[in-house]
Design a protein around this motif. Structure first.
Motif, PDB file in Angstrom:
ATOM      1  N   ASP A 133     -44.265 -17.998  63.475  1.00  0.00           N
ATOM      2  CA  ASP A 133     -43.247 -17.545  64.415  1.00  0.00           C
ATOM      3  C   ASP A 133     -41.856 -17.984  63.969  1.00  0.00           C
ATOM      4  OD1 ASP A 133     -45.020 -16.243  66.053  1.00  0.00           O
ATOM      5  OD2 ASP A 133     -45.194 -17.903  67.487  1.00  0.00           O
ATOM      6  N   LEU A 134     -41.758 -19.207  63.486  1.00  0.00           N
ATOM      7  CA  LEU A 134     -40.477 -19.713  63.001  1.00  0.00           C
ATOM      8  C   LEU A 134     -40.004 -18.922  61.778  1.00  0.00           C
ATOM      9  CD1 LEU A 134     -38.226 -21.823  63.182  1.00  0.00           C
ATOM     10  CD2 LEU A 134     -39.586 -23.267  61.656  1.00  0.00           C
ATOM     11  N   ILE A 135     -40.908 -18.637  60.860  1.00  0.00           N
ATOM     12  CA  ILE A 135     -40.546 -17.864  59.664  1.00  0.00           C
ATOM     13  C   ILE A 135     -40.080 -16.470  60.056  1.00  0.00           C
ATOM     14  CG2 ILE A 135     -41.495 -16.762  57.600  1.00  0.00           C
ATOM     15  CD1 ILE A 135     -43.251 -19.289  57.259  1.00  0.00           C
ATOM     16  N   PHE A 136     -40.796 -15.802  60.960  1.00  0.00           N
ATOM     17  CA  PHE A 136     -40.400 -14.465  61.387  1.00  0.00           C
ATOM     18  C   PHE A 136     -39.080 -14.482  62.153  1.00  0.00           C
ATOM     19  CE2 PHE A 136     -45.028 -13.086  61.104  1.00  0.00           C
ATOM     20  CZ  PHE A 136     -44.816 -12.457  59.891  1.00  0.00           C
ATOM     21  N   TRP A 137     -38.842 -15.541  62.909  1.00  0.00           N
ATOM     22  CA  TRP A 137     -37.577 -15.659  63.618  1.00  0.00           C
ATOM     23  C   TRP A 137     -36.420 -15.803  62.634  1.00  0.00           C
ATOM     24  CZ3 TRP A 137     -34.286 -20.033  64.647  1.00  0.00           C
ATOM     25  CH2 TRP A 137     -33.252 -19.739  65.548  1.00  0.00           C
ATOM     26  N   VAL A 138     -36.594 -16.632  61.607  1.00  0.00           N
ATOM     27  CA  VAL A 138     -35.559 -16.798  60.587  1.00  0.00           C
ATOM     28  C   VAL A 138     -35.319 -15.471  59.856  1.00  0.00           C
ATOM     29  CG1 VAL A 138     -35.019 -17.944  58.393  1.00  0.00           C
ATOM     30  CG2 VAL A 138     -35.912 -19.273  60.299  1.00  0.00           C
ATOM     31  N   LEU A 139     -36.382 -14.752  59.531  1.00  0.00           N
ATOM     32  CA  LEU A 139     -36.229 -13.447  58.893  1.00  0.00           C
ATOM     33  C   LEU A 139     -35.494 -12.459  59.802  1.00  0.00           C
ATOM     34  CD1 LEU A 139     -39.682 -13.013  57.113  1.00  0.00           C
ATOM     35  CD2 LEU A 139     -37.460 -13.473  56.047  1.00  0.00           C
TER      36      LEU A 139
ATOM     37  N   ILE B 189     -33.233 -13.278  62.061  1.00  0.00           N
ATOM     38  CA  ILE B 189     -31.830 -13.702  62.052  1.00  0.00           C
ATOM     39  C   ILE B 189     -31.143 -13.208  60.777  1.00  0.00           C
ATOM     40  CG2 ILE B 189     -30.294 -15.716  61.961  1.00  0.00           C
ATOM     41  CD1 ILE B 189     -31.470 -15.279  64.707  1.00  0.00           C
ATOM     42  N   ILE B 190     -31.811 -13.306  59.640  1.00  0.00           N
ATOM     43  CA  ILE B 190     -31.257 -12.819  58.378  1.00  0.00           C
ATOM     44  C   ILE B 190     -31.057 -11.312  58.434  1.00  0.00           C
ATOM     45  CG2 ILE B 190     -31.762 -12.514  55.920  1.00  0.00           C
ATOM     46  CD1 ILE B 190     -33.115 -15.310  56.051  1.00  0.00           C
ATOM     47  N   ALA B 191     -32.018 -10.594  59.005  1.00  0.00           N
ATOM     48  CA  ALA B 191     -31.894  -9.143  59.146  1.00  0.00           C
ATOM     49  C   ALA B 191     -30.702  -8.784  60.022  1.00  0.00           C
ATOM     50  CB  ALA B 191     -33.179  -8.557  59.731  1.00  0.00           C
ATOM     51  N   PHE B 192     -30.491  -9.539  61.092  1.00  0.00           N
ATOM     52  CA  PHE B 192     -29.343  -9.287  61.958  1.00  0.00           C
ATOM     53  C   PHE B 192     -28.040  -9.538  61.207  1.00  0.00           C
ATOM     54  CE2 PHE B 192     -26.180 -11.119  64.917  1.00  0.00           C
ATOM     55  CZ  PHE B 192     -25.829  -9.937  65.554  1.00  0.00           C
ATOM     56  N   GLY B 193     -27.970 -10.628  60.465  1.00  0.00           N
ATOM     57  CA  GLY B 193     -26.759 -10.916  59.687  1.00  0.00           C
ATOM     58  C   GLY B 193     -26.470  -9.847  58.644  1.00  0.00           C
ATOM     59  N   MET B 194     -27.509  -9.383  57.995  1.00  0.00           N
ATOM     60  CA  MET B 194     -27.364  -8.336  56.986  1.00  0.00           C
ATOM     61  C   MET B 194     -26.863  -7.040  57.619  1.00  0.00           C
ATOM     62  SD  MET B 194     -30.420  -7.260  54.479  1.00  0.00           S
ATOM     63  CE  MET B 194     -30.492  -5.672  53.726  1.00  0.00           C
ATOM     64  N   SER B 195     -27.433  -6.668  58.755  1.00  0.00           N
ATOM     65  CA  SER B 195     -27.020  -5.449  59.453  1.00  0.00           C
ATOM     66  C   SER B 195     -25.591  -5.568  59.967  1.00  0.00           C
ATOM     67  CB  SER B 195     -27.961  -5.155  60.615  1.00  0.00           C
ATOM     68  OG  SER B 195     -29.256  -4.954  60.175  1.00  0.00           O
ATOM     69  N   ALA B 196     -25.247  -6.721  60.514  1.00  0.00           N
ATOM     70  CA  ALA B 196     -23.896  -6.926  61.033  1.00  0.00           C
ATOM     71  C   ALA B 196     -22.868  -6.888  59.906  1.00  0.00           C
ATOM     72  CB  ALA B 196     -23.822  -8.255  61.780  1.00  0.00           C
ATOM     73  N   TRP B 197     -23.218  -7.474  58.759  1.00  0.00           N
ATOM     74  CA  TRP B 197     -22.309  -7.465  57.612  1.00  0.00           C
ATOM     75  C   TRP B 197     -22.079  -6.029  57.124  1.00  0.00           C
ATOM     76  CZ3 TRP B 197     -23.952  -8.927  52.034  1.00  0.00           C
ATOM     77  CH2 TRP B 197     -22.850  -8.922  51.197  1.00  0.00           C
TER      78      TRP B 197
END
Length: 110
Positions: free
Chosen positions: A7-13, A15-23
């Motif tokens: 769950d922690l790994i998927f949550w971090v992924l 968050i990274i996906a959100f940052g990538m999309s926002a960028w």
């Protein structure tokens, strides 16, 4: 125990996906519409729609809107990463070259 770690790994992924999309969305907002037309890419309006939805879905995945627990990856989150990846790998380099000025010598501007 393993479930919590996953769950922690998927949550971090997520968050990274959100940052990538926002960028990618931030870059597309700042890029002039003319740059998309000159490079032969899709229109700025279409990319803004795609990247806005990608940012929305990746944010929803990061806060756990779609499933039980935080960061559950789903089809929409994966589609958001694919759309953002296409923009950042293909469109961003092409539209970033537009408007940099043509009077460049080997050691900088003339």
């Amino acid at each position: 125990m393993i479930s919590m770690g996953l769950d922690l790994i998927f949550w971090v992924l997520s968050i990274i996906a959100f940052g990538m999309s926002a960028w990618a969305l931030f870059h597309s907002v700042r890029t002039p519409a003319r740059a998309f037309a000159v490079t032969g890419k899709q229109t700025k309006k279409l990319w803004l729609i795609i990247l806005s939805l990608a940012t929305l879905f990746s944010f929803a995945s990061a806060v756990g809107y779609f499933g039980i627990g935080l960061g559950q990856l789903n089809f929409f989150a994966i589609a958001a990463v694919v759309a953002s990846g296409i923009y950042l790998a293909d469109v961003k380099p092409a539209v970033s070259e537009i408007g940099k000025g043509g009077n460049q010598g080997p050691y900088g501007p003339w």
